[in-house]
Enzyme design. Structure first.
Site, PDB file in Angstrom:
ATOM      1  N   THR A 171       0.773  -6.954 -13.034  1.00 27.83           N
ATOM      2  CA  THR A 171       1.603  -5.759 -12.964  1.00 27.83           C
ATOM      3  C   THR A 171       2.558  -5.754 -14.382  1.00 27.83           C
ATOM      4  O   THR A 171       3.544  -5.190 -14.241  1.00 27.83           O
ATOM      5  CB  THR A 171       2.400  -5.540 -11.561  1.00 27.83           C
ATOM      6  OG1 THR A 171       3.040  -6.990 -11.521  1.00 27.83           O
ATOM      7  CG2 THR A 171       1.619  -5.483 -10.420  1.00 27.83           C
ATOM      8  N   LYS A 208      12.125   3.723  -8.147  1.00 28.51           N
ATOM      9  CA  LYS A 208      10.972   3.220  -8.009  1.00 28.51           C
ATOM     10  C   LYS A 208      10.951   2.396  -6.547  1.00 28.51           C
ATOM     11  O   LYS A 208      11.547   1.581  -6.407  1.00 28.51           O
ATOM     12  CB  LYS A 208      10.279   2.296  -9.116  1.00 28.51           C
ATOM     13  CG  LYS A 208      10.219   3.278 -10.284  1.00 28.51           C
ATOM     14  CD  LYS A 208       9.831   2.447 -11.515  1.00 28.51           C
ATOM     15  CE  LYS A 208      10.846   1.514 -11.794  1.00 28.51           C
ATOM     16  NZ  LYS A 208      10.794   0.937 -13.307  1.00 28.51           N
ATOM     17  N   GLY A 249       4.454  -4.861 -17.220  1.00 29.45           N
ATOM     18  CA  GLY A 249       4.619  -3.710 -18.135  1.00 29.45           C
ATOM     19  C   GLY A 249       4.508  -2.533 -17.431  1.00 29.45           C
ATOM     20  O   GLY A 249       4.454  -1.392 -17.825  1.00 29.45           O
ATOM     21  N   THR A 250       4.544  -2.448 -16.001  1.00 27.80           N
ATOM     22  CA  THR A 250       4.173  -1.395 -15.121  1.00 27.80           C
ATOM     23  C   THR A 250       5.403  -0.710 -15.475  1.00 27.80           C
ATOM     24  O   THR A 250       5.421   0.805 -15.527  1.00 27.80           O
ATOM     25  CB  THR A 250       4.143  -1.681 -13.542  1.00 27.80           C
ATOM     26  OG1 THR A 250       5.119  -2.584 -13.411  1.00 27.80           O
ATOM     27  CG2 THR A 250       2.838  -2.140 -13.380  1.00 27.80           C
ATOM     28  N   GLY A 251       6.636  -0.815 -15.444  1.00 24.18           N
ATOM     29  CA  GLY A 251       7.763  -0.283 -15.626  1.00 24.18           C
ATOM     30  C   GLY A 251       7.846   0.473 -17.068  1.00 24.18           C
ATOM     31  O   GLY A 251       8.145   1.667 -17.211  1.00 24.18           O
ATOM     32  N   CYS A 252       7.512  -0.113 -18.166  1.00 27.34           N
ATOM     33  CA  CYS A 252       7.511   0.335 -19.320  1.00 27.34           C
ATOM     34  C   CYS A 252       6.494   1.581 -19.418  1.00 27.34           C
ATOM     35  O   CYS A 252       6.589   2.580 -20.104  1.00 27.34           O
ATOM     36  CB  CYS A 252       6.999  -0.791 -20.326  1.00 27.34           C
ATOM     37  SG  CYS A 252       7.915  -2.292 -20.402  1.00 27.34           S
TER      38      CYS A 252
END
Length: 267
Positions: A204, A173, A206-209
């Site tokens: 932002t 990412k 929790g964006t990765g989850c």
């Protein structure tokens, strides 16, 4: 209906972890299930406590899912210790799980460390090699490959090194000031860039989850990896663009931005 399992930690504020995974999977059209790796006392400003699940109990949770409603995809998020990592890897190999997406969560958006340092080697040895794809951000990729990443050329070199070391596809990412939210997918067949427009939203959490769960949901529905990544990026972009603003820190996005009609009406 296709199904997906989230193996991750609980976020008491609802913006990340299992809560974000279940919302994302549901909004992406699959039946969502969970196995909890840890409870966290957490909100938009940080993590104040972590209570790990017992590895044997985590195995029981995974068994309960696979022996009744077999998931078409599995997303793995926060796994804070070697014992939990080994438990997950053993059970997923036992059940010959498919479409495994691993988000190698090491540090929360707030800066709190979520993975014990001695567990990184176990993660690389036991869990990442059985993944269909892993989704590290720049700092996580630097830990996994042992090199600094400053440019898009560095991103390609890092993803290649991780792929050759672990044997799984890598979605590296962007962001972190390297590019305008462009992500790199490195697979055996090709190198693909997914261009993204940075959304001016400081919330932002929790964006990765969310991204990894959306990928898992789309893999569960039968899309190939490349299309699953694109659909996941489109979903997260719209969730961020909804500009939800909750909490005193880096707040959550609106996973249910597309919820309409009577179910969204207020009194």
């Amino acid at each position: 209906m296709r199904t997906a399992l989230s193996i991750a930690g609980s976020d008491s504020s609802g913006g990340a972890g299992v809560q974000a995974d279940l919302k994302t999977m549901t909004m992406n059209g699959v039946f969502a299930m969970s196995a909890i790796t840890a409870l966290t006392a957490q909100n938009t400003t940080g993590v104040t406590g972590i209570l790990e699940a017992d590895p044997e109990f985590l195995k029981k949770q995974i068994d309960a899912v696979f022996e009744d409603i077999r998931p078409d995809a599995v997303k793995i998020g926060m796994v804070s210790s070697s014992g939990l990592i080994k438990a997950i890897a053993e059970r997923l190999q036992h059940y010959k799980a498919e479409n495994i997406v691993v988000d190698p969560v090491m540090v929360a958006t707030s800066g709190s460390r979520l993975l014990e340092e001695d567990a990184v080697d176990t993660l690389k040895k036991e869990l990442l090699p059985i993944a269909t794809v892993i989704t590290p951000n720049i700092p996580e990729a630097e830990i996994l490959c042992g090199m600094e990443i400053h440019t898009e050329e560095d991103m390609v070199a890092a993803a290649k090194a991780i792929y050759e070391d672990l044997g799984c596809a890598v979605l590296l990412k962007g962001g972190h000031n390297i590019n305008d939210a462009n992500d790199l997918l490195y697979t055996k067949e090709e190198v693909s860039w997914f261009k993204g427009k940075r959304i001016n939203n400081p919330n932002t959490h929790g964006t990765g989850c969310t991204l990894s769960s959306a990928i898992a949901a789309n893999l569960a529905k039968g899309f190939d990896l490349k299309i699953s990544v694109q659909r996941a990026k489109d979903y997260i972009s719209r969730a961020l663009a909804d500009m939800l603003d909750l909490g005193d820190g880096s707040g959550p996005m609106n996973h249910a931005f597309d919820l309409k009609d009577e179910w969204k009406e207020e009194a």
